[in-house]
Design an enzyme around this catalytic site. Structure first.
Site, PDB file in Angstrom:
ATOM      1  N   HIS A   1      -0.243  -1.574  17.562  1.00  0.00           N
ATOM      2  CA  HIS A   1      -0.354  -0.183  18.026  1.00  0.00           C
ATOM      3  C   HIS A   1       0.816   0.227  18.903  1.00  0.00           C
ATOM      4  CE1 HIS A   1      -4.364  -1.688  17.007  1.00  0.00           C
ATOM      5  NE2 HIS A   1      -4.479  -0.510  16.438  1.00  0.00           N
TER       6      HIS A   1
ATOM      7  N   ASP B   1     -11.353  -4.636   3.205  1.00  0.00           N
ATOM      8  CA  ASP B   1     -11.316  -4.196   4.606  1.00  0.00           C
ATOM      9  C   ASP B   1     -12.632  -3.555   5.023  1.00  0.00           C
ATOM     10  OD1 ASP B   1      -8.628  -4.886   5.134  1.00  0.00           O
ATOM     11  OD2 ASP B   1      -7.934  -3.095   4.079  1.00  0.00           O
TER      12      ASP B   1
ATOM     13  N   GLU C   1       0.814  -1.247   0.000  1.00  0.00           N
ATOM     14  CA  GLU C   1       0.000   0.000   0.000  1.00  0.00           C
ATOM     15  C   GLU C   1       0.833   1.276   0.000  1.00  0.00           C
ATOM     16  OE1 GLU C   1      -3.343  -0.112   2.789  1.00  0.00           O
ATOM     17  OE2 GLU C   1      -3.421  -2.298   2.672  1.00  0.00           O
TER      18      GLU C   1
ATOM     19  N   GLU D   1     -18.523   0.448  13.992  1.00  0.00           N
ATOM     20  CA  GLU D   1     -18.787   1.806  14.476  1.00  0.00           C
ATOM     21  C   GLU D   1     -19.994   2.433  13.783  1.00  0.00           C
ATOM     22  OE1 GLU D   1     -14.831   3.406  13.480  1.00  0.00           O
ATOM     23  OE2 GLU D   1     -15.885   4.945  12.357  1.00  0.00           O
TER      24      GLU D   1
HETATM   25  N1  GLN Z   1      -5.397  -2.733   4.732  1.00  0.00           N
HETATM   26  C1  GLN Z   1      -5.344  -1.667   5.659  1.00  0.00           C
HETATM   27  C2  GLN Z   1      -3.939  -1.532   6.212  1.00  0.00           C
HETATM   28  O1  GLN Z   1      -3.271  -2.528   6.327  1.00  0.00           O
HETATM   29  C3  GLN Z   1      -6.307  -1.881   6.805  1.00  0.00           C
HETATM   30  C4  GLN Z   1      -6.301  -0.728   7.759  1.00  0.00           C
HETATM   31  C5  GLN Z   1      -7.307  -0.804   8.877  1.00  0.00           C
HETATM   32  O2  GLN Z   1      -7.733  -1.853   9.257  1.00  0.00           O
HETATM   33  N2  GLN Z   1      -7.694   0.321   9.431  1.00  0.00           N
HETATM   34  O3  GLN Z   1      -3.504  -0.448   6.556  1.00  0.00           O
END
Ligand code: GLN
Ligand code: ZN
Length: 768
Positions: A702, A607, A492, A613
């Site tokens: 995180h 995704d 990405e 939410e």
């Molecule tokens: N494919 C996205 C990533 O890896 C998924 C991000 C997410 O779940 N918020 O960044």
């Protein structure tokens, strides 16, 4: 008829507060300079509202971080771990304590964790969760409200309206940090602080006080209902000369209506955008003295108000209770809407003409007031605008509508059931047990970000930019192969953001230059605006997925953002149901899935981190939402052959109450965030007998911490005792874009080793 406003955005039109706070945190400006910026923003806000003719102008809606945290300081709900912040360093002031609570404190030899943060109802704003102990004491600790009242009064030359979260909602927003009590039982101790504060405000000349009680528009139990009665009976008895306005928003008071109108207050604010049906019911039983503040202008969106529609509500209320008992207002605080449309440049003028940001919404309040009093001109002007939007070719694409009408159940069903697909895929892919993969993104380093910035500035040509992204992608593929991951991702690197990237390539979206909305503290987001029918004029991801797949013999996952998440993180058009907009996006994603499949991509991830939410605030509305949300995902994902493996990813760990719907999505593989409570989550999936394949995240992305092999292997073994081993995948719990490369590489290497060890150790269990 008063013109009322519940709250105004506070980051500044150009995010001045963000910049000032961050400069203060890094020691680049002084406390006085920070306060100066705050003062300027407040003054501008008050003057703007006065200029637009608002009568009840809020104060104390400003905050250097968060209004809930401000209130915790006001009532002295300061967890004891923060005491040293003021005692160890005498230079520190209240503001430093506030920031310490919000962000943690690692100075003066102290290491104190921050307070927890969570979403503010169904908005993208996050507040700091109050912490309560069993022996919780409250006292009037901060004078922020009084100071801001005096400040506003001086600027305005008249009395502003202090805004404060009401005592019941404040307690409900918090969390018990010990066992053995319920936070609602703290009310008795909390009320004296409100009383002391209100009496001081009355003394300083306050007249109206707005108490935000959003929980009155949610499901309440008997205890909580009683707390409302007790709180407001006490407050009205113990304070003199004040008019209380209770503000509800984001949903209707519905079955809490008898309670809401029984409270001894002067006015009740209703969100008539989210819950228009409640007005009739309220007017039916409204007591004689109660004033209604009608939230007719949408505080959660960027569209111009339809004056005739609003007028219907206002006139109905006036007919029943008279002009003097009616207020006109936005539906909720304008905190959730960008500042000022006037400063937007480069937007299609036709679309811009349909929009209204916070400043424009104030004018709408004023316009409605004048229309009620006979102003025909602005009404007919508005009707013209609304009509132009309704009939515009910019919002209506006949092809998209036709396709939407032609959707049948077959479009949201895979060709064969999962068991059959699984066999085919296993035979084709020949993946080992515990196949390893990642969630999609790899670290977005400064270098990668700079490439995009330079492309934007014209310092790089499109070709040069692509060459660099190709390099990063090749490296990532080689590296993944090297450590032995099974299903690879392209990384990405070409994406700025998982929604913006797609929005920029789809028809029906627009992007603002300054449409910032506060997300938390100094963080702001700039959501895309969906203004028209969504279509996909070109491939969006095929080029990169194909390129990555060409570098390796291993499987590379195609990577898409799902329709519900794209919807959820955008400003959505309000001239058709959300479900319809979502289905349009779903069709566009379906076409992209199809294009990826034709390009030879065999595994495709869609995704949906935002599906949870999007849940409505009240449970009674959940099923309806989940049904259309799941259906949209299936429209996007079900066009493929049995041979193609569909993955989805979600980043939250509370699945228990919606697991049936997650299963209904019928993705071949789901990867999920579990880092916080692996056990609970696995139990939920096991109890439900979740049928498809699943990758419970084995480490928390995180934090920069590198998890050990043993740790992850343990988690895998534990997962194996809950779920069929054949169905288990091994992956981190979210994308890695916010991480740095060194820790990412170590963590993933350990993860692959953990999976290899588990294969050896647990293989017998599978054969049994
Ligand atoms: N494919 C996205 C990533 O890896 C998924 C991000 C997410 O779940 N918020 O960044
Ligand atoms: Zn995630």
């Amino acid at each position: 008829m008063l013109k009322n406003n519940l709250g105004y955005p506070r980051v500044g039109a150009y995010r001045e507060l963000k910049k000032a706070c961050e400069s203060y945190w890094s020691g680049k400006i002084t406390r006085e300079e920070l306060f100066e910026t705050g003062k300027t923003i407040k003054e501008q806000n008050w003057k703007t509202q006065a200029h637009e003719g608002i009568d009840l102008i809020p104060c104390n809606d400003f905050s250097f971080y968060d209004q809930v945290l401000d209130l915790s300081l006001t009532v002295g709900a300061i967890p004891s771990r923060y005491t040293p912040v003021l005692t160890e360093n005498k230079q520190n002031k209240e503001i430093d304590l506030l920031f310490a609570m919000a962000r943690g404190y690692q100075k003066d030899g102290l290491d104190i964790t921050a307070m927890e943060m969570t979403k503010w109802f169904d908005t993208n704003y996050h507040y700091i969760v109050p912490e309560f102990s069993r022996s919780q004491r409250f006292n009037l600790f901060s004078n922020k409200i009084l100071n801001e009242f005096t400040e506003a009064k001086q600027v305005l030359g008249k009395t502003p309206k202090p805004v404060i979260i009401g005592p019941v909602s404040y307690l409900l927003l918090g969390k018990e940090k010990e066992e053995g009590f319920n936070r609602i039982d703290l009310l008795k101790g909390l009320l004296p602080v409100y009383i002391e504060l209100f009496n001081k405000l009355a003394h300083a000349g306050a007249e109206w006080i707005q108490l935000d009680e959003p929980f009155l528009a949610l499901d309440l139990n008997e205890n909580e209902k009683q707390a409302y009665t007790e709180a407001y009976t006490t407050l009205s008895k113990e304070t003199k000369g004040l008019k209380f306005l209770i503000a509800t928003y984001f949903d209707g008071v519905d079955e809490n209506l008898p309670l809401a109108v029984s409270l001894p207050v002067c006015a009740l604010h209703l969100d008539l955008r989210r819950a228009p049906q409640q007005l009739d019911a309220v007017l039916e039983i409204i007591p004689e003295k109660l004033t209604l503040s009608l939230g007719v202008i949408d505080g959660r969106n960027v569209w111009k108000n339809d004056y005739s529609a609003s007028l219907t509500f206002i006139e109905k209320a006036i007919a029943k209770i008279g002009k003097h008992r009616v207020m006109i207002a936005p539906s909720c605080s304008l905190l959730h809407t960008p500042y000022d449309l006037d400063i937007e440049t480069g937007m299609n003028p036709a679309i811009k003409n349909w929009m209204a940001f916070s400043k424009q919404k104030l004018k709408e309040v004023n316009d409605l007031y004048h229309i009620v009093n006979g102003d025909k001109e602005s009404l007919s002007q508005n009707q013209k605008t609304i009509l132009s939007r309704k009939t515009s070719a910019l919002t209506h694409n006949p092809d998209v509508r036709q396709r939407l009408d032609a959707i049948t159940d077959k479009d949201s069903r895979r060709k064969s059931e999962f068991k059959i697909r699984q066999k085919i895929q296993q035979a084709n892919f020949k993946l080992p047990l515990f196949p390893t993969t990642t969630i999609g993104s790899f670290p977005q380093t400064d270098d990668i970000r700079q490439l995009r910035a330079r492309l934007k500035k014209g310092e790089l040509t499109e070709q040069q930019y692509e060459k660099e992204i190709e390099k990063a992608t090749i490296e990532a593929i080689k590296w993944q192969e090297g450590i032995g991951l099974d299903v690879l991702v392209h990384g990405e690197f070409e994406r700025n953001d998982m929604v913006e990237y797609f929005g920029e390539l789809l028809e029906g979206f627009l992007f603002t230059k300054n449409g910032w909305v506060q997300s938390y503290g100094s963080r702001c987001v700039k959501p895309p605006v969906i203004y028209g029918d969504v279509s996909r004029p070109q491939d969006m991801t095929v080029r990169w997925s194909k390129f990555a797949q060409a570098q390796t013999n291993k499987l590379v996952k195609g990577m898409l953002t799902g329709p519900v998440t794209i919807l959820q993180w955008s400003f959505v058009r309000d001239d058709q149901p959300r479900s319809q907009t979502t289905n349009q996006i779903a069709l566009a994603i379906r076409d992209e899935v199809d294009a990826l499949e034709r390009a030879g991509i065999k595994v495709i991830q869609i995704d949906e981190p935002a599906i949870r939410e999007g849940l409505p605030l009240r449970r009674k509305n959940w099923t309806d939402y989940l049904n259309w949300a799941v259906k949209a995902f299936k429209i996007a994902s079900c066009g493929v052959k049995d041979e193609t493996q569909v993955h989805t990813h979600m980043c939250y760990s509370e699945f228990n109450d919606i697991i049936k719907h997650i299963a209904d999505m019928d993705a071949d593989v789901i990867t999920i965030e579990t880092s916080r409570s692996q056990m609970e989550l696995l139990e939920a999936f096991a109890d439900f007998k979740y049928p498809n394949e699943i990758g419970p995240g084995v480490y928390d992305i995180h934090s920069p911490r590198v998890p050990t092999i043993e740790e992850m292997q343990n988690l895998l073994e534990r997962a194996s005792s809950f779920l069929p081993i054949r169905n288990l995948w091994v992956n981190p719990d979210c994308g890695l874009k916010t991480r740095k490369w060194p820790e990412t590489q170590l963590a993933l290497k350990n993860m692959v080793t953990a999976a290899q060890n588990a294969r050896v150790k647990l293989v017998d269990k599978v054969l049994m």
